[in-house]
Enzyme design. Sequence first.
Site, PDB file in Angstrom:
ATOM      1  N   GLU A   1       0.777  -1.330  -0.411  1.00 48.86           N
ATOM      2  CA  GLU A   1      -0.086   0.239   0.286  1.00 48.86           C
ATOM      3  C   GLU A   1       1.150   1.097  -0.038  1.00 48.86           C
ATOM      4  O   GLU A   1       2.121   1.131   1.006  1.00 48.86           O
ATOM      5  CB  GLU A   1      -0.476  -0.278   1.564  1.00 48.86           C
ATOM      6  CG  GLU A   1      -2.484   0.776   1.085  1.00 48.86           C
ATOM      7  CD  GLU A   1      -3.115   0.229   2.291  1.00 48.86           C
ATOM      8  OE1 GLU A   1      -3.872  -0.652   3.308  1.00 48.86           O
ATOM      9  OE2 GLU A   1      -2.647   1.044   4.065  1.00 48.86           O
TER      10      GLU A   1
ATOM     11  N   ARG B   1     -17.688  -4.537  14.871  1.00 45.33           N
ATOM     12  CA  ARG B   1     -17.743  -4.867  16.261  1.00 45.33           C
ATOM     13  C   ARG B   1     -18.380  -3.667  16.600  1.00 45.33           C
ATOM     14  O   ARG B   1     -18.367  -2.681  15.822  1.00 45.33           O
ATOM     15  CB  ARG B   1     -16.933  -5.987  16.500  1.00 45.33           C
ATOM     16  CG  ARG B   1     -15.620  -5.364  16.362  1.00 45.33           C
ATOM     17  CD  ARG B   1     -15.126  -5.580  17.279  1.00 45.33           C
ATOM     18  NE  ARG B   1     -13.032  -5.252  16.858  1.00 45.33           N
ATOM     19  CZ  ARG B   1     -12.954  -3.815  17.028  1.00 45.33           C
ATOM     20  NH1 ARG B   1     -13.155  -2.806  17.607  1.00 45.33           N
ATOM     21  NH2 ARG B   1     -11.440  -3.760  16.466  1.00 45.33           N
TER      22      ARG B   1
ATOM     23  N   HIS C   1       0.376   2.691  16.841  1.00 47.56           N
ATOM     24  CA  HIS C   1      -0.093   2.270  16.126  1.00 47.56           C
ATOM     25  C   HIS C   1      -1.888   1.724  17.338  1.00 47.56           C
ATOM     26  O   HIS C   1      -2.772   1.194  16.925  1.00 47.56           O
ATOM     27  CB  HIS C   1      -0.632   0.794  14.955  1.00 47.56           C
ATOM     28  CG  HIS C   1       0.178   1.909  14.386  1.00 47.56           C
ATOM     29  ND1 HIS C   1       0.530   2.468  13.637  1.00 47.56           N
ATOM     30  CD2 HIS C   1       1.632   0.507  14.013  1.00 47.56           C
ATOM     31  CE1 HIS C   1       1.577   2.723  12.496  1.00 47.56           C
ATOM     32  NE2 HIS C   1       2.216   1.200  12.736  1.00 47.56           N
TER      33      HIS C   1
HETATM   34  P1  ADP Z   1      -4.440  -2.998  12.235  1.00 46.50           P
HETATM   35  O1  ADP Z   1      -5.414  -3.706  11.280  1.00 46.50           O
HETATM   36  O2  ADP Z   1      -3.137  -3.471  12.472  1.00 46.50           O
HETATM   37  O3  ADP Z   1      -4.453  -1.754  13.753  1.00 46.50           O
HETATM   38  P2  ADP Z   1      -4.678  -0.963   9.954  1.00 46.50           P
HETATM   39  O4  ADP Z   1      -5.079  -1.438   8.566  1.00 46.50           O
HETATM   40  O5  ADP Z   1      -5.943  -0.860  10.685  1.00 46.50           O
HETATM   41  O6  ADP Z   1      -4.138  -1.828  10.570  1.00 46.50           O
HETATM   42  O7  ADP Z   1      -3.373  -0.061  10.003  1.00 46.50           O
HETATM   43  C1  ADP Z   1      -3.092   0.625  11.558  1.00 46.50           C
HETATM   44  C2  ADP Z   1      -2.203   2.403  11.623  1.00 46.50           C
HETATM   45  O8  ADP Z   1      -1.367   1.799  10.728  1.00 46.50           O
HETATM   46  C3  ADP Z   1      -3.166   3.030  11.378  1.00 46.50           C
HETATM   47  O9  ADP Z   1      -4.507   4.169  12.235  1.00 46.50           O
HETATM   48  C4  ADP Z   1      -2.328   4.629  10.538  1.00 46.50           C
HETATM   49  O10 ADP Z   1      -1.111   5.889  11.639  1.00 46.50           O
HETATM   50  C5  ADP Z   1      -0.975   3.200  10.554  1.00 46.50           C
HETATM   51  N1  ADP Z   1      -0.928   2.966   8.951  1.00 46.50           N
HETATM   52  C6  ADP Z   1      -1.732   2.022   8.061  1.00 46.50           C
HETATM   53  N2  ADP Z   1      -1.633   2.273   6.520  1.00 46.50           N
HETATM   54  C7  ADP Z   1      -1.201   3.281   6.411  1.00 46.50           C
HETATM   55  C8  ADP Z   1      -0.878   3.818   5.374  1.00 46.50           C
HETATM   56  N3  ADP Z   1      -0.700   3.145   3.933  1.00 46.50           N
HETATM   57  N4  ADP Z   1       0.020   4.963   5.567  1.00 46.50           N
HETATM   58  C9  ADP Z   1       0.121   5.871   6.328  1.00 46.50           C
HETATM   59  N5  ADP Z   1      -0.015   4.785   7.587  1.00 46.50           N
HETATM   60  C10 ADP Z   1      -0.704   3.716   7.755  1.00 46.50           C
END
Ligand code: ADP
Length: 502
Positions: free
Chosen positions: A200, A292, A235
Amino acid sequence: MIKKVLVANRGEIAIRVMRSCREMGIETVAVYSDVDRKSMHVRYADEAYHIGPAPSAESYLRMDRIIEAAKKSGADAIHPGYGFLSENATFSALCEKEGIIFIGPSPHAIETMGDKITARKTMIAAGVPVVPGTTEPVRDIKTALEVIRKIGLPVMIKASAGGGGKGMRLVKNEEDVVNAVSAARSEAKAAFGDDAVYIEKYISSPHHIEFQVLGDKHGNIIHLFERECSVQRRHQKVVEETPSPIMTPEVRAKMGEAAVAAARAVNYYGAGTIEFIVDDNLNYYFLEMNTRLQVEHPITERVVGVDLVKQQINIANGLPLSYKQEDLRQHGHAIEVRIYAEDPDNNFMPSPGLIKHITHPLGFGVRHDGYAYEGYEIPMYYDPMISKLIVWAETRREAIARLKRALFVYKITGVKTSIPYLRRILDVPAFIEGRYNTHFIEENQEYLQPKRTCSERAVDIAAITAFVDYINKLERLQPPATEKQLANNWKDFGRKRGVLRF
Ligand code: ADP
């Protein structure tokens, strides 16, 4: 109609769910592990069943024992809370098979949204913007490099089965791709038993903004506006607020529509959250859907005036939603902080143990969702969150002042808590001004360091006075000391007393 609900969870969320049940005249059943015998959710429920030893794999994750408790108690529905079995499609299907209503979405929705690659594809098909990147698992480095050259560095390598920030790697240089892909893969394999990863684009200075949705079994879906969750540590969310300080009415309307479209793509029913990542120019991209109730749901409840758990139960009963989109408004401002049993001044080390004393904040605009009481021992086996403090006020400024007032009186002794750290966050200019993104914590370290307390300073003053006496005595006994000797004596004395900080 549901008459008795078993809550397959513990802690604050179990009690929060039971509160709504009680108001609806629904009986409640708790389940508990060995160490939770004296936990508040067990006391709060109408009846309680023991389901195994402390480790969650042997208790709160044991589907068979939970179903058995539901049958024994005559519960006609199970509410999973968050965490544990809440996003487990097998459990949701098992409940259906056993004739017990699962208060949550269909197994199909859980499964589709639980796999991030499948979710991305589903969103693209539904016309919801996703972060630029791959829609298939990345199997070899050649493909990875091709994708990276197309979308440009930096990128995130992410696990398809990911959650809790695991299996995620930031890549800034091409030469790091090989290591990052293999590290993300092995972490994903170990954590989720699935090593599929995808790429991504990394969104710089991002905001994490999520939309609450509700869907019924008749195809009606509405959103309940946004929550700003960019104050994160590793995170993990620390502070959440609504409305988001950066949101505009136009972007809110567009993101709300996108959230509803995302939920519609999986025929969603129940309460769910669409998480978006938003850049500085308010371009938004679907990140994932949580199928959820979220930890931070109370801020939405307060600003929109909807009890989300009651809605979940009504939906599970097959009733249509009580609200239409045009009925809903955001009124005022709400902020939530999460209070953890951890030591913010010692690398956030968990601090389980006996709670000696608690003073809860009270008063206008304050909601406290917790489960701890004086004499309760916080076990080391589960998430160390003790409570959530939620405040509401007409304006953001007043809400911050109210939260400060509430945190000022909130005292817990016996275990270390994150309360002092949360107080410091509220003093950071970028937070006060609403100018922050997910880098807030790393960028504001200087404000978040512990401030020395008056008593610590008093100890130092006492030490200095004692030191001066000591030097005076030395000078009476010996010839005047050289400057170097004096400095050494000072350090030596300080070390012995353990009070000097250089
Ligand atoms: P998880 O399911 O492990 O919590 P997420 O996809 O929800 O992972 O991402 C958690 C956090 O990581 C986000 O809130 C953001 O802070 C950071 N993050 C995730 N993807 C990106 C991205 N493509 N660019 C910048 N930050 C990201």
